[in-house]
Structure formats: C-alpha cells, structure tokens
Design an enzyme around this catalytic site. Sequence first.
Site, PDB file in Angstrom:
ATOM      1  CG  HIS A  82      68.098 -80.381 -31.711  1.00 53.60           C
ATOM      2  ND1 HIS A  82      69.180 -79.545 -31.898  1.00 53.60           N
ATOM      3  CD2 HIS A  82      66.992 -79.647 -31.991  1.00 53.60           C
ATOM      4  CE1 HIS A  82      68.741 -78.357 -32.254  1.00 53.60           C
ATOM      5  NE2 HIS A  82      67.423 -78.387 -32.332  1.00 53.60           N
ATOM      6  CD  GLN A  95      71.161 -74.921 -33.072  1.00 53.10           C
ATOM      7  OE1 GLN A  95      70.775 -75.235 -34.184  1.00 53.10           O
ATOM      8  NE2 GLN A  95      70.943 -73.729 -32.548  1.00 53.10           N
ATOM      9  CD  GLN A 103      61.851 -76.528 -37.750  1.00 58.20           C
ATOM     10  OE1 GLN A 103      62.963 -76.717 -38.227  1.00 58.20           O
ATOM     11  NE2 GLN A 103      60.857 -77.357 -37.960  1.00 58.20           N
ATOM     12  NE  ARG A 108      69.886 -75.152 -37.927  1.00 54.86           N
ATOM     13  CZ  ARG A 108      68.843 -75.301 -37.124  1.00 54.86           C
ATOM     14  NH1 ARG A 108      67.618 -75.023 -37.556  1.00 54.86           N
ATOM     15  NH2 ARG A 108      69.006 -75.733 -35.875  1.00 54.86           N
ATOM     16  CB  SER A 115      66.278 -75.179 -32.154  1.00 56.74           C
ATOM     17  OG  SER A 115      66.668 -76.009 -33.228  1.00 56.74           O
ATOM     18  CG  LEU A 116      65.111 -71.023 -36.786  1.00 57.38           C
ATOM     19  CD1 LEU A 116      66.016 -71.021 -37.991  1.00 57.38           C
ATOM     20  CD2 LEU A 116      63.666 -70.900 -37.161  1.00 57.38           C
TER      21      LEU A 116
END
Length: 305
Positions: free
Chosen positions: A194, A243, A9, A114, A89-90
Amino acid sequence: MYAALFPGQGSQRLGMGQALYGASSAAREVLDRAEAALPGLLRLMWEGPEEALTLTENQQPALLAVGYAAYRAFLEAGGKEPLLAAGHSLGEWTAHVAAGTLALEEALRLVRLRGRYMQEAVPPGEGAMAAILKLSREEVEEAVKGLKGVEIANLNAPEQTVISGKKEAVERAAEALKAKRARVVLLPVSAPFHSSLMESARERLAEDLAQVAFRKPRFPVYSNVTARPEEDPERIRGLLLAQITSPVRWVEILWDMEKRGIRRFLEFGSGEVLKGLVARTLNEAEALSVADPESLRKALEVAHA
C-alpha cells in the site's frame, strides 16, 4: 442486519479451515474448488511448512479460500446475506467473491498473481512497514510529513496507523514517532504494501484484470480506496487496482457503516483481527468471528437473535 468483514494478510495460521471442511458441505465444496484451481493449496494450509504459507503469493489465495468457505458455511447453516460487506486489503477480493462480483477460481488465480507481483515489486530487505499505536492519524501524518520514502499505508483504528516505504525511511520515521511517545511495532512483512513502491505490481495486475469479467455485486462492497460501498463493476475493477498503491481506509469504512445503521459485524475467515478493530473503533457494536464450527454456531445465534 449485519455487515460481513473479510480479513487480509497476517490472519493466516496452519490448520485454518480444516474443521469447517469436516463440518460443512458448503465449506468443503469451496475448499475443494480452491484445491482444484491451485493444487497443493489445502495441504499447505493444513500441514505447512508455515514459512511457505506466509509467502505473499500463497497467503493471499489461502486466506481468500478460507474466508469464502466460512461465509458459505454460514449461509448453509441458515445465515442470511449481509446488508454490506468489506474486506481489509486482500479481504476486499474475498468480499467480492462472496457478493458474486468475481468467480472463486478467477479470484484465486488473480490474488496469487497479485501476491507474486507485490513480492517482486521491491527487492527483499529494501522495504518495511510499521504499526504506530497510541497516536492519532493526524499526529502520525504530521510526524512523517517531509520524510521521503515513507507513506501512510493502513488507517486501521483511531489510534492504529501503519506506515510503509523504504526500510531506512520507515526506521527514521519510527524513531521520530517514538519520541512522541508512540508505540511502534515493525511488521513481519515481505514488502512495503500500500505504498507507491508497489506501482509495478499495479501495472502488471492491470493486464490480468483486463481479461476478467466483473459482475454487479449482490450487495454493496466497500472499496479500501474510497471508503464507500461500490456496486459498478468497471469502477470496482479500477479500484481493486488502485488499492495496491493506496492506503486502506478501514476506520472510515467502519464509521460509514455505523452511520448506515450497522451495529453487528461478522468476520469470516481465519483469526479475529477485524473483530478487534471494530472494538477499537466503534463504541456500540457487536463483532464476532466465523472461523470454525463453534464460532459459526455462536454467530448464528447472534444473527437470529
């Protein structure tokens, strides 16, 4: 020999993927499949409004689609598969689509959920994230130790760490870090990603992931949680869930790749965030982005050199 990187992101921009759509039949196929899975996605990516594109549940599938489209365009033009892959991440989800762990359509559906679950985990305005620059990880950890409601979220570069948590706690931590001469940048995000505040999102996504088949990836993909390449499908399933509430250990991922002999990195998708993090982390590495026909051409020249 290179490692494939996929952004997360913050890398989105209006028009992303449009030039590749016109230049590459492989990219066009990927993006058409994405549009069929999530009708309206391409128009949102190319025409906006930008406010809607930045919504977490829209941004995540859009970035996944563009990252995979760029990767497929590279292969179509003669590029080879990577030795290793990682996503921020993503982007870890995009890496698994590229590796064949998950089907594109399944991954798009899951990352939209998500994003929705992450957005709904904390009421608007109650969470925050901040990037801490010019201090080491250890200095940041020491400064926030004992502060309730703030956690380490991203370890992006040796002197770039992101904190996440309750808005008031993050702001208190930011002031404490500024006193140590850190540069602090509050991030324009909609939720404290996170962090343990995302626990409800993790629990909700677990139910959806339980219904999806995971396959062994064609090449190892690093987990943000372990900072190690993973190949076991069931372990990958669990790590993608973990995650959501765990720090992104990006520095350690790059260091481990370097130890394995990787000196060349290609970032597939929108923007050049990961290219920049490679430059800040590794002294003898070459990183390029693949986001449009021109950058694709340059990446192919380097890959075949």
